[in-house]
Design an enzyme around this catalytic site. Structure first.
Site, PDB file in Angstrom:
ATOM      1  N   SER A   8      -6.428  -0.338   3.936  1.00  0.00           N
ATOM      2  CA  SER A   8      -6.901  -1.277   3.081  1.00  0.00           C
ATOM      3  C   SER A   8      -7.458  -2.327   3.812  1.00  0.00           C
ATOM      4  CB  SER A   8      -5.859  -2.086   2.256  1.00  0.00           C
ATOM      5  OG  SER A   8      -6.292  -3.360   1.651  1.00  0.00           O
ATOM      6  N   HIS A  33     -10.126   1.492   1.961  1.00  0.00           N
ATOM      7  CA  HIS A  33      -9.844   0.841   0.801  1.00  0.00           C
ATOM      8  C   HIS A  33     -10.537  -0.418   0.529  1.00  0.00           C
ATOM      9  CE1 HIS A  33      -7.233   0.589  -3.005  1.00  0.00           C
ATOM     10  NE2 HIS A  33      -6.855  -0.490  -2.544  1.00  0.00           N
ATOM     11  N   ASP A  35     -10.872  -3.840  -1.458  1.00  0.00           N
ATOM     12  CA  ASP A  35     -10.254  -4.406  -2.626  1.00  0.00           C
ATOM     13  C   ASP A  35     -11.371  -5.813  -3.037  1.00  0.00           C
ATOM     14  OD1 ASP A  35      -7.628  -3.593  -3.000  1.00  0.00           O
ATOM     15  OD2 ASP A  35      -7.455  -3.980  -0.885  1.00  0.00           O
ATOM     16  N   MET A  37     -11.537  -8.775  -5.548  1.00  0.00           N
ATOM     17  CA  MET A  37     -10.968  -9.772  -6.289  1.00  0.00           C
ATOM     18  C   MET A  37     -12.215 -10.834  -6.805  1.00  0.00           C
ATOM     19  SD  MET A  37      -7.791 -10.202  -3.863  1.00  0.00           S
ATOM     20  CE  MET A  37      -6.978  -8.670  -3.155  1.00  0.00           C
ATOM     21  N   HIS A  66     -11.374  -0.527  -4.937  1.00  0.00           N
ATOM     22  CA  HIS A  66     -10.565  -0.919  -5.975  1.00  0.00           C
ATOM     23  C   HIS A  66     -10.732  -2.440  -6.622  1.00  0.00           C
ATOM     24  CE1 HIS A  66      -5.830  -2.621  -6.315  1.00  0.00           C
ATOM     25  NE2 HIS A  66      -6.619  -2.452  -7.628  1.00  0.00           N
ATOM     26  N   MET A  68     -10.347  -5.434  -8.832  1.00  0.00           N
ATOM     27  CA  MET A  68      -9.290  -6.286  -9.551  1.00  0.00           C
ATOM     28  C   MET A  68     -10.372  -7.532 -10.147  1.00  0.00           C
ATOM     29  SD  MET A  68      -6.465  -6.264  -6.511  1.00  0.00           S
ATOM     30  CE  MET A  68      -7.604  -5.855  -5.455  1.00  0.00           C
ATOM     31  N   MET A 137       0.121   0.545  -8.951  1.00  0.00           N
ATOM     32  CA  MET A 137       0.164  -0.915  -7.929  1.00  0.00           C
ATOM     33  C   MET A 137       1.901  -0.818  -7.799  1.00  0.00           C
ATOM     34  SD  MET A 137      -2.812  -2.124  -7.109  1.00  0.00           S
ATOM     35  CE  MET A 137      -2.116  -3.364  -6.092  1.00  0.00           C
ATOM     36  N   GLY A 142      -3.661  -8.873  -5.824  1.00  0.00           N
ATOM     37  CA  GLY A 142      -3.882 -10.170  -5.373  1.00  0.00           C
ATOM     38  C   GLY A 142      -4.053 -10.585  -4.003  1.00  0.00           C
ATOM     39  N   PHE A 143      -2.961 -10.061  -3.230  1.00  0.00           N
ATOM     40  CA  PHE A 143      -2.453 -10.351  -1.979  1.00  0.00           C
ATOM     41  C   PHE A 143      -2.177  -9.127  -1.177  1.00  0.00           C
ATOM     42  CE2 PHE A 143      -2.396 -14.047  -4.773  1.00  0.00           C
ATOM     43  CZ  PHE A 143      -3.343 -14.955  -3.885  1.00  0.00           C
ATOM     44  N   ASP A 175      -0.377   1.498  -4.011  1.00  0.00           N
ATOM     45  CA  ASP A 175      -1.099   0.470  -3.288  1.00  0.00           C
ATOM     46  C   ASP A 175      -0.200  -0.978  -3.360  1.00  0.00           C
ATOM     47  OD1 ASP A 175      -2.968  -1.351  -2.097  1.00  0.00           O
ATOM     48  OD2 ASP A 175      -4.322  -1.479  -3.997  1.00  0.00           O
ATOM     49  N   GLY A 176       0.385  -1.072  -2.006  1.00  0.00           N
ATOM     50  CA  GLY A 176       0.993  -2.262  -1.967  1.00  0.00           C
ATOM     51  C   GLY A 176       2.455  -2.133  -1.339  1.00  0.00           C
ATOM     52  N   GLY A 177       2.598  -2.738  -0.314  1.00  0.00           N
ATOM     53  CA  GLY A 177       3.756  -2.735   0.388  1.00  0.00           C
ATOM     54  C   GLY A 177       4.292  -1.160   1.078  1.00  0.00           C
ATOM     55  N   GLY A 197      -2.550  -1.636   4.254  1.00  0.00           N
ATOM     56  CA  GLY A 197      -3.446  -2.526   4.928  1.00  0.00           C
ATOM     57  C   GLY A 197      -2.487  -3.246   5.911  1.00  0.00           C
TER      58      GLY A 197
HETATM   59  C1  DX5 Z   1      -3.337  -5.858  -3.130  1.00  0.00           C
HETATM   60  C2  DX5 Z   1      -4.391  -5.231  -2.776  1.00  0.00           C
HETATM   61  C3  DX5 Z   1      -3.952  -4.160  -1.688  1.00  0.00           C
HETATM   62  C4  DX5 Z   1      -3.584  -4.871  -0.526  1.00  0.00           C
HETATM   63  C5  DX5 Z   1      -2.521  -3.853   0.163  1.00  0.00           C
HETATM   64  O1  DX5 Z   1      -3.836  -6.524  -4.206  1.00  0.00           O
HETATM   65  O2  DX5 Z   1      -4.841  -4.237  -3.554  1.00  0.00           O
HETATM   66  O3  DX5 Z   1      -4.837  -3.164  -1.184  1.00  0.00           O
HETATM   67  O4  DX5 Z   1      -4.456  -4.802   0.438  1.00  0.00           O
HETATM   68  O5  DX5 Z   1      -1.925  -4.660   1.280  1.00  0.00           O
HETATM   69  P1  DX5 Z   1      -0.350  -4.231   2.115  1.00  0.00           P
HETATM   70  O6  DX5 Z   1      -0.678  -2.764   2.396  1.00  0.00           O
HETATM   71  O7  DX5 Z   1      -0.373  -5.203   3.029  1.00  0.00           O
HETATM   72  O8  DX5 Z   1       0.399  -4.299   0.900  1.00  0.00           O
HETATM   73 ZN    ZN Z   2      -5.900  -2.366  -3.370  1.00  0.00          ZN
END
Ligand code: DX5
Ligand code: ZN
Length: 214
Positions: A8, A33, A35, A37, A66, A68, A137, A142-143, A175-177, A197
């Protein structure tokens, strides 16, 4: 089966996007990836079409977009024409999921549909035949840099079982954490595409980080 790793770019040094993409490629990352937004569907604004154009010129890696954003169907053709190899949009943001998935496939890109942590797994069941990838997700979109939500794991298994029951071969992306610990959990539940990411771009040795995720 070895997982697909998608890095990401939200977690990279955006002032050096091309170099960061190259660093990911050299580390053995499979996809980038990207993102997008819009400040409406999610409470943040990232990057969009012109940056994708430049990124695509700077790298040969597959780009996994992706979205959003609200009204994703309005932007699919432009994202594909500027370099997206896959486009994933949110079920919660779409008035016509089948039409949007078919539109992506008609543009010769991989079609993905995403669900937020609180959307149940069954909500995507009507669309599985039209999708090349389901994105579950594992944080609120968002972050970057948020903590993995364990309650999402059951949904990965439910979707994997339903795909198998219907003999479908769509990818399940998370995706996420994602880090080595959470990667183990989601892979066991049936995810085969891992987005990371913070973990990847924050590591000194990205090659070792990629093999820890796989
Ligand atoms: C969040 C994004 C993710 C994010 C993942 O809304 O869709 O792709 O960048 O980042 P990490 O790996 O830091 O959770
Ligand atoms: Zn993403």
């Amino acid at each position: 089966m070895s997982s697909i790793i998608s890095a990401s770019l939200l977690g990279c040094d955006l002032a050096r996007l091309g170099e960061e993409a190259e660093r990911a490629r050299l580390a053995g990352v499979d996809w980038l990836h990207y993102d997008v937004m819009d400040g409406n569907f999610v409470d943040n604004i990232s990057f969009g079409l012109p940056v994708l154009y430049s990124l695509n010129k700077a790298t040969d890696m597959p780009i996994d977009v992706h979205l959003m954003i609200n009204s994703p169907e309005k932007y699919v053709e432009r994202f594909v024409s500027l370099g997206a190899d896959r486009v994933c949009f949110h079920l919660e943001a779409s008035k016509d999921p089948v039409g949007t998935l078919d539109l992506i496939r008609n543009c010769n890109a991989g079609a993905g549909i995403a669900i937020r942590p609180h959307t149940p797994a069954e909500a995507v069941f009507p669309y599985l035949e039209h999708a090349d990838m389901i994105l579950v997700m594992t944080v609120e979109p968002g972050f970057g840099g948020q903590e993995f939500i364990p309650e999402t794991v059951g949904k990965i298994s439910e979707i994997r079982e339903e795909l198998e029951r219907r003999s479908l071969s769509a990818h399940i992306q998370v995706d996420g954490g994602i880090n080595p610990q959470t990667a183990e959990i989601v892979k066991n539940a049936g995810a085969d595409v891992l987005v990371a990411g913070t973990y990847l771009f924050g590591s000194e040795d990205m090659k070792a980080a990629v093999s820890r995720l796989r």
